[in-house]
Design a protein around this motif. Sequence first.
Motif, PDB file in Angstrom:
ATOM      1  N   GLU A 184       0.668  -1.097  -0.101  1.00 48.01           N
ATOM      2  CA  GLU A 184      -0.402   0.245  -0.065  1.00 48.01           C
ATOM      3  C   GLU A 184       0.987   0.775   0.230  1.00 48.01           C
ATOM      4  O   GLU A 184       0.022   2.126  -0.459  1.00 48.01           O
ATOM      5  N   PHE A 185       2.034   1.128   0.724  1.00 49.18           N
ATOM      6  CA  PHE A 185       2.923   2.008   0.280  1.00 49.18           C
ATOM      7  C   PHE A 185       3.605   2.577  -0.773  1.00 49.18           C
ATOM      8  O   PHE A 185       4.732   2.643  -1.069  1.00 49.18           O
ATOM      9  N   ILE A 186       2.963   3.281  -1.953  1.00 51.02           N
ATOM     10  CA  ILE A 186       3.595   3.413  -2.984  1.00 51.02           C
ATOM     11  C   ILE A 186       3.271   4.633  -3.859  1.00 51.02           C
ATOM     12  O   ILE A 186       1.904   4.373  -4.001  1.00 51.02           O
ATOM     13  N   ASN A 187       3.677   5.706  -3.994  1.00 50.30           N
ATOM     14  CA  ASN A 187       2.857   6.424  -4.680  1.00 50.30           C
ATOM     15  C   ASN A 187       3.543   7.733  -5.613  1.00 50.30           C
ATOM     16  O   ASN A 187       4.729   6.227  -5.808  1.00 50.30           O
ATOM     17  N   GLU A 188       2.650   8.141  -6.877  1.00 50.89           N
ATOM     18  CA  GLU A 188       3.437   8.307  -8.042  1.00 50.89           C
ATOM     19  C   GLU A 188       4.491   9.446  -8.029  1.00 50.89           C
ATOM     20  O   GLU A 188       5.486   8.509  -8.481  1.00 50.89           O
ATOM     21  N   ASP A 189       5.776   9.652  -7.456  1.00 58.21           N
ATOM     22  CA  ASP A 189       6.817   9.760  -7.500  1.00 58.21           C
ATOM     23  C   ASP A 189       8.052   9.384  -6.722  1.00 58.21           C
ATOM     24  O   ASP A 189       8.568   9.054  -7.773  1.00 58.21           O
ATOM     25  N   SER A 190       7.139   8.177  -6.321  1.00 60.02           N
ATOM     26  CA  SER A 190       8.071   6.799  -5.628  1.00 60.02           C
ATOM     27  C   SER A 190       8.349   6.209  -6.733  1.00 60.02           C
ATOM     28  O   SER A 190       9.321   5.565  -6.946  1.00 60.02           O
ATOM     29  N   LEU A 191       7.077   5.959  -6.590  1.00 57.56           N
ATOM     30  CA  LEU A 191       7.130   4.456  -8.427  1.00 57.56           C
ATOM     31  C   LEU A 191       8.119   6.094  -9.552  1.00 57.56           C
ATOM     32  O   LEU A 191       9.225   4.648  -9.985  1.00 57.56           O
ATOM     33  N   LYS A 192       8.670   6.554  -9.717  1.00 58.70           N
ATOM     34  CA  LYS A 192       9.107   6.686 -10.590  1.00 58.70           C
ATOM     35  C   LYS A 192      10.483   6.981 -10.420  1.00 58.70           C
ATOM     36  O   LYS A 192      11.348   6.373 -11.112  1.00 58.70           O
ATOM     37  N   LEU A 193      10.632   7.535  -8.432  1.00 59.01           N
ATOM     38  CA  LEU A 193      12.472   6.666  -8.749  1.00 59.01           C
ATOM     39  C   LEU A 193      12.496   5.614  -8.450  1.00 59.01           C
ATOM     40  O   LEU A 193      13.851   4.826  -9.033  1.00 59.01           O
ATOM     41  N   ILE A 194      11.773   4.131  -7.928  1.00 56.62           N
ATOM     42  CA  ILE A 194      11.965   2.466  -8.629  1.00 56.62           C
ATOM     43  C   ILE A 194      11.897   2.711 -10.154  1.00 56.62           C
ATOM     44  O   ILE A 194      13.159   1.690  -9.806  1.00 56.62           O
ATOM     45  N   ARG A 195      11.559   3.411 -10.893  1.00 61.22           N
ATOM     46  CA  ARG A 195      11.985   3.030 -11.819  1.00 61.22           C
ATOM     47  C   ARG A 195      12.809   3.789 -12.990  1.00 61.22           C
ATOM     48  O   ARG A 195      12.873   3.203 -13.796  1.00 61.22           O
ATOM     49  N   ASN A 196      13.838   4.724 -12.014  1.00 56.51           N
ATOM     50  CA  ASN A 196      15.185   4.575 -12.742  1.00 56.51           C
ATOM     51  C   ASN A 196      15.480   3.482 -11.704  1.00 56.51           C
ATOM     52  O   ASN A 196      17.118   4.004 -12.619  1.00 56.51           O
ATOM     53  N   HIS A 197      15.639   2.937 -10.813  1.00 56.45           N
ATOM     54  CA  HIS A 197      16.288   1.589 -10.526  1.00 56.45           C
ATOM     55  C   HIS A 197      16.019   0.278 -11.122  1.00 56.45           C
ATOM     56  O   HIS A 197      16.169  -0.058 -10.721  1.00 56.45           O
ATOM     57  N   THR A 198      15.162   0.239 -12.422  1.00 56.52           N
ATOM     58  CA  THR A 198      14.642  -1.127 -12.793  1.00 56.52           C
ATOM     59  C   THR A 198      13.720  -0.926 -13.838  1.00 56.52           C
ATOM     60  O   THR A 198      13.658  -0.450 -14.933  1.00 56.52           O
ATOM     61  N   LYS A 199      14.167  -2.319 -15.210  1.00 57.30           N
ATOM     62  CA  LYS A 199      13.805  -2.610 -16.563  1.00 57.30           C
ATOM     63  C   LYS A 199      11.874  -2.423 -15.721  1.00 57.30           C
ATOM     64  O   LYS A 199      11.243  -2.004 -16.805  1.00 57.30           O
ATOM     65  N   ARG A 200      11.459  -3.282 -14.641  1.00 60.55           N
ATOM     66  CA  ARG A 200       9.801  -3.874 -14.906  1.00 60.55           C
ATOM     67  C   ARG A 200       9.614  -3.281 -13.358  1.00 60.55           C
ATOM     68  O   ARG A 200      10.604  -3.772 -12.479  1.00 60.55           O
ATOM     69  N   THR A 201       8.197  -3.093 -13.322  1.00 59.50           N
ATOM     70  CA  THR A 201       7.166  -3.326 -11.737  1.00 59.50           C
ATOM     71  C   THR A 201       5.942  -4.204 -12.247  1.00 59.50           C
ATOM     72  O   THR A 201       5.847  -3.685 -13.211  1.00 59.50           O
ATOM     73  N   TYR A 202       6.736  -5.414 -11.326  1.00 62.43           N
ATOM     74  CA  TYR A 202       4.974  -5.765 -11.325  1.00 62.43           C
ATOM     75  C   TYR A 202       4.601  -5.844  -9.933  1.00 62.43           C
ATOM     76  O   TYR A 202       4.875  -5.697  -8.921  1.00 62.43           O
ATOM     77  N   PHE A 203       3.251  -5.710  -9.826  1.00 64.24           N
ATOM     78  CA  PHE A 203       2.729  -5.104  -8.779  1.00 64.24           C
ATOM     79  C   PHE A 203       1.465  -6.131  -8.837  1.00 64.24           C
ATOM     80  O   PHE A 203       0.882  -6.775  -9.658  1.00 64.24           O
ATOM     81  N   TYR A 204       1.672  -7.667  -7.683  1.00 64.65           N
ATOM     82  CA  TYR A 204       0.895  -8.860  -6.780  1.00 64.65           C
ATOM     83  C   TYR A 204       0.165  -8.216  -6.257  1.00 64.65           C
ATOM     84  O   TYR A 204       0.171  -7.796  -4.803  1.00 64.65           O
ATOM     85  N   CYS A 205      -1.635  -8.394  -6.844  1.00 60.12           N
ATOM     86  CA  CYS A 205      -2.508  -7.677  -5.884  1.00 60.12           C
ATOM     87  C   CYS A 205      -3.076  -8.977  -5.813  1.00 60.12           C
ATOM     88  O   CYS A 205      -4.258  -8.857  -6.357  1.00 60.12           O
ATOM     89  N   ALA A 206      -3.240  -9.285  -4.590  1.00 61.49           N
ATOM     90  CA  ALA A 206      -3.726 -10.063  -3.466  1.00 61.49           C
ATOM     91  C   ALA A 206      -4.414 -10.046  -2.956  1.00 61.49           C
ATOM     92  O   ALA A 206      -5.810 -10.942  -2.592  1.00 61.49           O
ATOM     93  N   ASP A 207      -5.176  -8.704  -2.179  1.00 59.71           N
ATOM     94  CA  ASP A 207      -6.427  -8.562  -1.809  1.00 59.71           C
ATOM     95  C   ASP A 207      -7.324  -7.793  -3.060  1.00 59.71           C
ATOM     96  O   ASP A 207      -6.872  -7.423  -4.395  1.00 59.71           O
ATOM     97  N   ASN A 208      -8.188  -6.796  -2.267  1.00 55.32           N
ATOM     98  CA  ASN A 208      -9.331  -6.472  -3.186  1.00 55.32           C
ATOM     99  C   ASN A 208      -8.895  -4.690  -2.929  1.00 55.32           C
ATOM    100  O   ASN A 208      -9.953  -4.350  -2.351  1.00 55.32           O
ATOM    101  N   PRO A 209      -8.270  -3.529  -3.752  1.00 52.65           N
ATOM    102  CA  PRO A 209      -7.954  -2.152  -3.568  1.00 52.65           C
ATOM    103  C   PRO A 209      -9.017  -2.005  -4.187  1.00 52.65           C
ATOM    104  O   PRO A 209      -9.030  -0.223  -3.554  1.00 52.65           O
ATOM    105  N   PHE A 210     -10.380  -2.573  -4.783  1.00 54.27           N
ATOM    106  CA  PHE A 210     -11.191  -2.046  -5.650  1.00 54.27           C
ATOM    107  C   PHE A 210     -12.144  -1.478  -4.576  1.00 54.27           C
ATOM    108  O   PHE A 210     -13.373  -0.859  -4.853  1.00 54.27           O
ATOM    109  N   THR A 211     -12.664  -2.266  -3.325  1.00 50.05           N
ATOM    110  CA  THR A 211     -13.380  -2.128  -2.720  1.00 50.05           C
ATOM    111  C   THR A 211     -13.100  -0.965  -1.213  1.00 50.05           C
ATOM    112  O   THR A 211     -12.120  -0.693  -1.118  1.00 50.05           O
TER     113      THR A 211
END
Length: 342
Positions: A77-104
Motif C-alpha cells: 500500500e506504500f507506493i505513490n506516483e513520485d516513489s514509483l517514478k524514483l523506483i523506475r529509475n532503478h529497474t527495468k520492469r515493475t510488477y504489482f501482485y494484487c493479493a487483496d482487493n484494493p477496489f472495495t
Amino acid sequence: MKILFIGVNRGNSKNTYNAIKKCYPQTEFLDTSKILNNFYYKIFYHISPYFFNQTVINFYKTKITKFYDLTFFFNVEFINEDSLKLIRNHTKRTYFYCADNPFTQRDKQRWNLVKKIISKFDLIIFHQKNREKYVKMFKIRRFITILPPYFKDIQLINKKINNKKDIVFVGTWFPERGKFFYELKKRGLNVDIYGARWDKDKKYYKYIKSNINLKFFSQKNVAKILNKYKIAIGLLSKGNKDDITRRSIEIPATGLLLCSERTATVKKILIENKEAIYFNNPNECFKKCKNLLNNSKLRKKISKNGHNKITKILRPEAERIFKKILKPSYLNKNINKFLYKF
C-alpha cells in the motif's frame, strides 16, 4: 536476473519472497513494515494516506541504490506516483501482485495511493477472476490472473494420522463468519477454528469461543493443523468480494477434503461432488459435512480426486508459477488472461 522484492517480512509476502528467491537467487528483500509505526498506520488506514506521501518517497530514496531487472511489489500500500517514478529509475520492469482487493471499501483508506497509480505498473497479477472487471475502470494495461499459489510447506507435511478430528477452519475473522459458525454449532456441527481477530465478534464470539484457537498461524503450522482433520471449511471474504481464496488451493493440496462456499470460479477448478464439496448456506454445509463424516469411502475418494487435480494437473505451486511468469520473455506473450494451467 536481479529482483527487488518489496513487501512485509511475514505471512504470504515472506513465503512468496522465499519461493522467488529459490528460482532467482539474486532476489533482495525490502521490508515495508518499518515505514510507519502502529499509531501512524492507523491514521494512514482510517483517515488518509496522503499525509505520508513524503515519508513514502524518502523511504525508497534511502533504501534503493542499485539497479534491478525487476521490482516486484507484493500487495504494497506504500507506493505513490513520485516513489514509483524514483523506483523506475532503478529497474527495468515493475510488477504489482494484487493479493487483496484494493477496489472495495473493506480496507478503509489503505489502497488510495495504489489505486491512483495502478495503471502505471508494467504488469498486475491477480488471483481472483472477478478483479478483471476493474481493469477498464482503472486503465490497467497488462494483467494476468493466476490460481492462488500454494507453497511447498503445505505439501511437505502430509503424514498419515490415525483418528483424525472431524472439521476445521483456518482463517481470520470477518463479520459474516461468526454467524456462520454459530449457525453450524446450533445445528450440532462443531468446527475447530484457528485464526486471529475472532474476539472482535461482539455478537457471536461468546457462543463459539470454546471452538476457537485465537492467534495467527504460520504457513507451516497451518499445514500441521490441516493434516489433523478430515474436512476443512473454505470461506470467502464478503467485504473483499472474493470468488476464490488461497485456502481453495491449499486445502486439497494437503490431501484434505475441501468443503467451500460455492462460486462459479471454484466450481471450474474443482468439480463439485467429485473433487470438492460446495454449499450456499450454513444448512447446506451442515448436511453435506454430516453425510461425509458418516461416509469415509466417499470422503476419501473426493479428497484424493481434489488432491490429484491440484498437485498433478493444475500444479499451481509457487516456485513453478513464479519461475515462469517473472521471465522477461513472458510479459508480452501471456497478458490479459486467466491462467489455469502453465
